[in-house]
Design an enzyme around this catalytic site. Structure first.
Site, PDB file in Angstrom:
ATOM      1  N   LYS A 180       5.254   0.899 -16.104  1.00 37.91           N
ATOM      2  CA  LYS A 180       4.700   0.234 -14.435  1.00 37.91           C
ATOM      3  C   LYS A 180       4.281  -0.543 -14.394  1.00 37.91           C
ATOM      4  CE  LYS A 180       3.995   3.425  -9.949  1.00 37.91           C
ATOM      5  NZ  LYS A 180       2.556   2.694  -9.737  1.00 37.91           N
ATOM      6  N   HIS A 197       1.311  -2.757  -7.667  1.00 39.27           N
ATOM      7  CA  HIS A 197       0.627  -0.968  -7.502  1.00 39.27           C
ATOM      8  C   HIS A 197       0.444  -1.455  -5.412  1.00 39.27           C
ATOM      9  CE1 HIS A 197      -1.657   1.795  -9.987  1.00 39.27           C
ATOM     10  NE2 HIS A 197      -2.088   1.629  -8.437  1.00 39.27           N
TER      11      HIS A 197
HETATM   12  C1  LIG Z   1      -3.346   5.782  -2.214  1.00 37.57           C
HETATM   13  C2  LIG Z   1      -2.311   5.593  -3.579  1.00 37.57           C
HETATM   14  C3  LIG Z   1      -3.040   6.121  -5.020  1.00 37.57           C
HETATM   15  C4  LIG Z   1      -2.217   5.659  -6.065  1.00 37.57           C
HETATM   16  N1  LIG Z   1      -2.382   5.915  -7.499  1.00 37.57           N
HETATM   17  C5  LIG Z   1      -1.486   5.393  -8.191  1.00 37.57           C
HETATM   18  C6  LIG Z   1      -1.990   6.386  -9.858  1.00 37.57           C
HETATM   19  O1  LIG Z   1      -2.585   7.325  -9.394  1.00 37.57           O
HETATM   20  N2  LIG Z   1      -0.887   5.636 -10.118  1.00 37.57           N
HETATM   21  C7  LIG Z   1       0.096   5.056 -10.674  1.00 37.57           C
HETATM   22  O2  LIG Z   1       0.448   4.527 -11.435  1.00 37.57           O
HETATM   23  N3  LIG Z   1       0.174   4.237  -9.594  1.00 37.57           N
HETATM   24  C8  LIG Z   1      -0.399   4.560  -7.914  1.00 37.57           C
HETATM   25  N4  LIG Z   1      -0.515   3.877  -6.797  1.00 37.57           N
HETATM   26  C9  LIG Z   1       0.448   2.952  -6.951  1.00 37.57           C
HETATM   27  C10 LIG Z   1       1.851   3.579  -6.200  1.00 37.57           C
HETATM   28  O3  LIG Z   1       2.530   4.693  -6.928  1.00 37.57           O
HETATM   29  C11 LIG Z   1       2.885   2.537  -5.871  1.00 37.57           C
HETATM   30  O4  LIG Z   1       3.263   1.997  -6.835  1.00 37.57           O
HETATM   31  C12 LIG Z   1       2.663   2.081  -4.345  1.00 37.57           C
HETATM   32  O5  LIG Z   1       2.238   3.079  -3.814  1.00 37.57           O
HETATM   33  C13 LIG Z   1       4.173   1.809  -4.324  1.00 37.57           C
HETATM   34  O6  LIG Z   1       3.732   0.666  -3.090  1.00 37.57           O
HETATM   35  P1  LIG Z   1       3.993   0.944  -1.699  1.00 37.57           P
HETATM   36  O7  LIG Z   1       2.810   2.209  -1.174  1.00 37.57           O
HETATM   37  O8  LIG Z   1       4.052  -0.384  -0.107  1.00 37.57           O
HETATM   38  O9  LIG Z   1       5.247   2.443  -1.315  1.00 37.57           O
HETATM   39  C14 LIG Z   1      -0.986   4.342  -5.697  1.00 37.57           C
HETATM   40  C15 LIG Z   1      -0.858   3.714  -4.627  1.00 37.57           C
HETATM   41  C16 LIG Z   1      -1.756   4.374  -2.941  1.00 37.57           C
HETATM   42  C17 LIG Z   1      -0.978   4.307  -1.910  1.00 37.57           C
END
Ligand SMILES: Cc1cc2nc3c(=O)[nH]c(=O)nc-3n(C[C@H](O)[C@H](O)[C@H](O)COP(=O)(O)O)c2cc1C
Length: 388
Positions: A254, A278
């Site tokens: 990822k 991300h």
């Molecule tokens: C509040 C928050 C916490 C996140 N924490 C992680 C995480 O712990 N691990 C991870 O791989 N991605 C994390 N992400 C990224 C998400 O997995 C994802 O890639 C991203 O939210 C996609 O974009 P979107 O919010 O616009 O749909 C996080 C995103 C947000 C908004």
């Protein structure tokens, strides 16, 4: 008013969540890195894509079932992993897990989660996946993989796009911390959001339950310090290989934004590529994931499954990604806003809403089955997309 009418879009949920959450909690989810150009680009790049409808076509019943890693899911989208999710609502990840199971879509637990892997997997059943931020300590790495495997998680997602913590001005300004820093501003913020405060008080301020287990000091601060020592560093190629050796099932990388990373991961035996920046939270200069998706799809061919996330928040967005060659789409904030606005029933509402939107948009476009979506449906949008 029916919930579906009260919150007929993720934007409505977003606005409602903003009113219900303390500022530090809202900003933690909404924020991106630096000046947030990348986060905004994720949305504008998706919005710029245009699709020309065809109305003189044979119609069949709508089918959005999707085969992914040998299992059929009811919809072509799933719930992305999000750390510290219980800052939005207590036991957030368990509510995500139940919603994922009910909607029959994959739901992914973050390494930085606030529940136990085992609890999550029991709630999510066959729909539960696990995300690994490879921790510094190899034994912790191996034990997390074992726990995810033993508890029945169906796929493992290894996130590589956090080689250092994201520079997040909003969190820095708000003094976001676990345990929370008690200041006049925090108290005022919480007092202004009684619904959230009462729910959080009743279940206790969230902490890193799964990872905290390995911390020598089991106080909230001790666990939080341990987590920040273990995570937020580059993942070595050796570690990626080690994970491949340990994890027996489908393995996804990822955070891929470059075709070379996709190829390198496939050479290491990874069979899933998640194109993601991300959600604009790591490198502000990164392109949007929808922009790099077609190139990565072409390089990968049929050697791996290609998924995408970052900025997808309605059924039409999902349809665009599938037309550009993604096998599957993940959404993060969309599900968080459901939870923040509606509490436990929110993530299920988001899943239903995205599916209903997708169904209507497919009818509008003139496709009956998501398998019919390809680049021939994409037109203009300021860019020439190659045909399939
Ligand atoms: C509040 C928050 C916490 C996140 N924490 C992680 C995480 O712990 N691990 C991870 O791989 N991605 C994390 N992400 C990224 C998400 O997995 C994802 O890639 C991203 O939210 C996609 O974009 P979107 O919010 O616009 O749909 C996080 C995103 C947000 C908004």
């Amino acid at each position: 008013m029916r919930q579906a009418n009260r919150y007929p879009s993720v934007d409505h949920l977003h606005r409602a969540a903003k009113k219900r959450l303390p500022k530090f909690s809202y900003d933690y989810v909404d924020g991106g890195t630096g000046p947030e150009v990348g986060k905004n680009l994720n949305r504008s790049a998706i919005e710029a894509i245009k699709m020309a409808p065809r109305y003189v076509v044979e119609r069949k019943p709508i089918n959005m079932k999707t085969e992914l890693f040998g299992r059929t899911y009811a919809k072509p989208f799933g719930i992305a992993p999000m750390g510290l999710a219980s800052l939005q609502w207590p036991n957030a990840e368990l509510h995500f897990a139940r919603a994922g199971k009910a909607a029959d879509i994959p739901v992914t637990l973050s390494t930085a989660c606030t529940v136990d892997i085992e609890q999550f997997a029991a709630a999510g059943g066959d729909n539960a996946w696990y995300q690994l931020y490879p921790p510094k300590d190899e034994e912790v790495n191996d034990d997390l993989i074992k726990r995810a495997q033993d508890s029945g998680c169906k796929a493992l997602m290894v996130t590589v796009d956090v080689p250092a913590r994201g520079w997040r001005p909003r969190d820095m300004y708000n003094g976001l911390a676990v345990p929370p820093r008690i200041s006049a501003a925090t108290i005022w913020n919480a007092a202004m959001r009684p619904h959230w405060s009462l729910a959080t008080l009743a279940s206790g301020f969230p902490h890193f339950k799964t990872l905290g287990k390995y911390a020598p000091d089991k106080s909230m601060r001790g666990m939080a310090n341990f987590v920040s020592e273990q995570l937020g560093q580059p993942t070595s190629i050796d570690r990626l290989k080690r994970i491949r050796d340990k994890w027996k099932g489908d393995l996804i990388i990822k955070g891929v934004m470059h075709p070379d990373d996709a190829t390198a991961a496939i050479d290491l035996g990874y069979n899933g590529i998640l194109v993601s920046n991300h959600g604009g939270r790591q490198l502000d200069a990164a392109p949007s994931s929808i922009e790099v998706l077609p190139e990565i799809v072409d390089v990968v061919g049929d050697r791996a499954t290609v998924m995408v996330d970052s900025g997808f928040s309605n059924g039409l967005d999902v349809m665009k990604a599938l037309a550009l060659g993604a096998d599957f789409v993940f959404c993060g904030r969309a599900f968080m806003w459901g939870l923040g606005a509606m509490g436990p029933s929110g993530p299920g509402h988001v899943a239903d809403m995205l599916a209903s939107e997708l169904e209507l948009q497919m009818i509008q476009l003139g496709v009956s089955d998501i398998a019919e979506l390809d680049r021939s449906w994409i037109t203009g949008g300021g860019r020439e997309w190659p045909n399939n």
